[in-house]
Design a protein around this motif. Sequence first.
Motif, PDB file in Angstrom:
ATOM      1  N   CYS A 155       0.851  -1.192   0.000  1.00  0.00           N
ATOM      2  CA  CYS A 155       0.000   0.000   0.000  1.00  0.00           C
ATOM      3  C   CYS A 155       0.889   1.246   0.000  1.00  0.00           C
ATOM      4  O   CYS A 155       1.755   1.389   0.864  1.00  0.00           O
ATOM      5  CB  CYS A 155      -0.898   0.010   1.234  1.00  0.00           C
ATOM      6  SG  CYS A 155      -1.856   1.526   1.364  1.00  0.00           S
ATOM      7  N   CYS A 198       0.084   3.281   3.637  1.00  0.00           N
ATOM      8  CA  CYS A 198       0.476   2.783   4.960  1.00  0.00           C
ATOM      9  C   CYS A 198       1.625   1.773   4.890  1.00  0.00           C
ATOM     10  O   CYS A 198       2.113   1.320   5.904  1.00  0.00           O
ATOM     11  CB  CYS A 198      -0.728   2.182   5.687  1.00  0.00           C
ATOM     12  SG  CYS A 198      -1.239   0.601   4.980  1.00  0.00           S
ATOM     13  N   CYS A 257      -6.828  -1.001   0.214  1.00  0.00           N
ATOM     14  CA  CYS A 257      -6.077  -1.436   1.383  1.00  0.00           C
ATOM     15  C   CYS A 257      -7.019  -1.802   2.529  1.00  0.00           C
ATOM     16  O   CYS A 257      -7.868  -1.014   2.933  1.00  0.00           O
ATOM     17  CB  CYS A 257      -5.122  -0.332   1.819  1.00  0.00           C
ATOM     18  SG  CYS A 257      -4.136  -0.798   3.239  1.00  0.00           S
ATOM     19  N   CYS A 306      -5.698   0.618   5.764  1.00  0.00           N
ATOM     20  CA  CYS A 306      -5.956   2.059   5.857  1.00  0.00           C
ATOM     21  C   CYS A 306      -7.063   2.532   4.923  1.00  0.00           C
ATOM     22  O   CYS A 306      -7.447   3.700   4.945  1.00  0.00           O
ATOM     23  CB  CYS A 306      -4.685   2.853   5.588  1.00  0.00           C
ATOM     24  SG  CYS A 306      -4.228   2.901   3.851  1.00  0.00           S
TER      25      CYS A 306
END
Length: 428
Positions: free
Chosen positions: A359, A362, A377, A380
């Motif tokens: 990601c 994050c 994701c 997050c």
Amino acid sequence: MSDAPQNLRKTTYRLYPTPKQALALGALLRTHQQLYNAALEERISAWTKAKLSISYEDQCKSLTALRRDLPEWADAANCSSQQMTLRRLKKAFDAFFRRVKSGQTPGFPRFKSLDRFPGFSFKTHGDGWRFTPEDNWKHGSLRLSGVGQIRARGQARQGGAMRSSEILHRNGQWYLSLTLDIGTPKRARTADGALAFDWGVETFLSGVTHATEANEVISIDNPRWWQADKDKIVALQRAVSSKPNKRSNRRRKAVARLSRAKAKTARCRLNWMHQTSAKLASQFALVATEELSIQGMTRSAAGTADEPGKNVAQKSGLNREILDTAPALFTSLLRCKVLETGGEWLEAPTRKLKPSQRCPRCWDVQKKQLSQRTHSCAKCGHTEPRDIASARVVLRWALEIEIETDGREPRQYGEHHAHRETPPLAPA
Ligand SMILES: [Zn+2]
């Protein structure tokens, strides 16, 4: 020659011989083809009769004797050019013996028909050939001993010292492939900003740019005419296979049409890639992408014995698309141009970084199937198209690398998110 490091580039010019010059070029090609086949014959019989390998040096000596005894051989072609043809054969045999040594049973290098014989080479500029470029290395003329002054069209992106050349014969056309030493790359860069890109399936390329804290998403589409070209080639291929009689004139004509169309397509694509990569190279001071393994990408379709591929048909379609967009060629063109203009080129270690699974916000890694075209994701909630997300991961990696080279404390990839409270790059 000096010991300065060489920075070699190849440029191709198309040659426009007069009918008389074309005849002379054809005759020259034939002497090189005959020399190649004769030298091959000699090597094969020495090897099959006595397991003797005849060296390139031996054959050069024979060539000297041949040129002395048979003046037509000396008149027919330039000596060092003939040596280059022997060297071409030596390379084929080096590969053959390498494979024999490694326990394989390769076939001998093959005799070449005139149609299949690619061309001939020259070494030192002035020895049998002299190329005079016009302004800015656009077009020019080639003086070839025994042939005359031939008009050449094309353009080198950057001029340099002429190191060697090759006269190529393809699909009935003649080309000059010129090797230039362009010396130290120019360092006159006005662009700044960074670009990271990934290969798309629907698009040719997806990228994320970074300039003064702002990110922007760019995408370059496959030109529409690529598909049209592909359709045309498929149709021409069908036309060939609908004429099963290999000796028929109709088939021969269909084959010629197919190979002309293929050559034209390849030329247009290369041209487009040159222009597109030049534009990108002029816009960004730093360009980053993943290390690319086309082999790995295509191999995954069939799978391995332990792990047979799933959806083989679908994946091989995807592979075709991937191969079709010619990432390896484009990457090398872009790399050259970025470095030539004094820019920085970075390749992210795909296995460590896992750009398509990480990601960008994050930095968490979550496995994705190839068919999953969106990054979403679970940790997050960051969501965006897969290719953009992976370009963003590469960009973030690349900019960190840049910080490292500024003398700050080096960081491991996995530690990015631990060191930062907020992601450095705002999602688009
Ligand atoms: Zn996330």
